[in-house]
Design an enzyme around this catalytic site. Structure first.
Site, PDB file in Angstrom:
ATOM      1  N   SER A  96       0.837  -1.197   0.000  1.00 34.28           N
ATOM      2  CA  SER A  96       0.000   0.000   0.000  1.00 34.28           C
ATOM      3  C   SER A  96       0.877   1.254   0.000  1.00 34.28           C
ATOM      4  O   SER A  96       1.660   1.454  -0.925  1.00 34.28           O
ATOM      5  CB  SER A  96      -0.973  -0.039   1.180  1.00 34.28           C
ATOM      6  OG  SER A  96      -1.935   0.987   1.070  1.00 34.28           O
ATOM      7  N   HIS A 206      -8.533   1.209  -0.583  1.00 31.35           N
ATOM      8  CA  HIS A 206      -8.392   0.258  -1.697  1.00 31.35           C
ATOM      9  C   HIS A 206      -9.757  -0.265  -2.146  1.00 31.35           C
ATOM     10  O   HIS A 206      -9.930  -1.456  -2.401  1.00 31.35           O
ATOM     11  CB  HIS A 206      -7.445  -0.879  -1.335  1.00 31.35           C
ATOM     12  CG  HIS A 206      -6.051  -0.421  -1.056  1.00 31.35           C
ATOM     13  ND1 HIS A 206      -5.223   0.077  -2.036  1.00 31.35           N
ATOM     14  CD2 HIS A 206      -5.359  -0.320   0.104  1.00 31.35           C
ATOM     15  CE1 HIS A 206      -4.071   0.442  -1.489  1.00 31.35           C
ATOM     16  NE2 HIS A 206      -4.139   0.226  -0.198  1.00 31.35           N
TER      17      HIS A 206
END
Length: 313
Positions: A96, A206
């Site tokens: 991430s 996400h």
């Protein structure tokens, strides 16, 4: 480890710990320079958020976990360790927001540009998270296919859930509207999930629910220079290695609303490589072992002592 290929990994949110980096600042001059530069670039004392212990401030973890603070803090801590190690990795990846640290490590992104991007990314994701009741839940003990199916079953035009992180073959994270998450959790319990953990995050990262952050992030990414990496970077969105700067730029934008394909990324790396996790915690250490096997060589470096031990090895 010198005879093996070395994959350098950078952790994302969830790895932060109060007090992180304080020993590096006081004991490692190269690390101190990174922390001092971060405070100057950001225009506020990021180091105070990183260095405060729970004993000094009972709210230290809560303040550090704020998305807008956490993302630049993790990035700076990882780069401070990287500077101390003076590594030349054979390949890199980051989980991430950790992907920005990986971009710096492979020479594609300057420290300054990376820091400004993760600061803005954190702000935008925090703002998106406040727009509706949403969150994330870790799912242990089920495959990605089972989790995906549960998310599809509960999603509608008004409320959605998606698989946001494919962390290990039996460890996923789902992201979405609160109502859809609770419904998915019930299905996953019945499917045999060993554990469900609602994560302390401020939004549905996400997932399509942070789509509002994309337009501004596209503008921010367009401003920075991306150079050709000196080694492959394995990307979250594709789980594949990349070397083309414009391909990387496009995938970095997609990463905001796309799942992190972490275990697939690890499986796509060459065999017989060693891993070094650069940053706080040991989250990625565990995910590598769960994905590639317990005998895989993984070293986690988070402190001045660990830096010294690695350099003396």
């Amino acid at each position: 480890m010198a005879d093996n290929q070395l994959a350098t990994l950078f952790p994302g949110q969830g790895s932060q710990v109060p007090g992180m980096g304080k020993d590096l600042f006081h004991e490692v001059p190269r690390s101190r320079a990174i922390f001092e530069a971060a405070d100057e670039i950001l225009g506020f004392p990021l180091t105070e958020y990183c260095f405060r212990s729970i004993e000094e401030d009972p709210q230290a973890l809560e303040k550090l976990t704020d998305t807008a603070i956490c993302q630049p803090a993790l990035y700076t801590h990882s780069i401070a360790i990287l500077a101390a190690l003076d590594l030349a990795p054979d390949l890199v990846a980051g989980h991430s927001v950790g992907e920005y640290g990986a971009l710096h490590a492979c020479g594609a992104l300057s420290f300054e540009d990376g820091l400004r991007l993760v600061r803005r990314r954190g702000e935008l994701m925090a703002m998106a998270g406040r727009r509706r009741s949403a969150g994330m839940t870790a799912v242990i003990g089920l495959s990605g296919e089972v989790v995906d199916a549960a998310c599809r079953e509960v999603s509608s035009a008004e409320s959605i859930a998606v698989c946001a992180n494919y962390n290990a073959p039996q460890q996923m994270v789902i992201s979405g509207d609160t109502a859809a998450l609770r419904a998915a959790e019930e299905i996953l319990k019945e499917a045999g999930a060993k554990k469900l953990v609602q994560l302390p995050v401020s939004g549905a990262f996400h997932s399509p629910l942070v789509l509002s952050a994309r337009e501004v992030m596209a503008q921010e990414l367009a401003k920075v220079t991306l150079r050709p990496p000196v080694c492959p970077i394995y990307l979250n969105v594709t789980a594949q290695p990349a070397l083309d700067p414009e391909h990387i730029r496009a995938r970095m934008l997609e990463q905001l609303t796309s799942p992190v394909r972490w275990y697939q990324l690890l499986q796509n790396m060459p065999e017989n490589i060693s891993f070094i996790e650069v940053g706080p915690g040991r989250v990625l250490n565990g995910l590598v072992r769960k994905t590639l096997g317990r005998r895989t060589v993984v070293i986690s470096i988070a402190t001045a002592g660990a830096v010294a031990a690695f350099l003396s090895d």
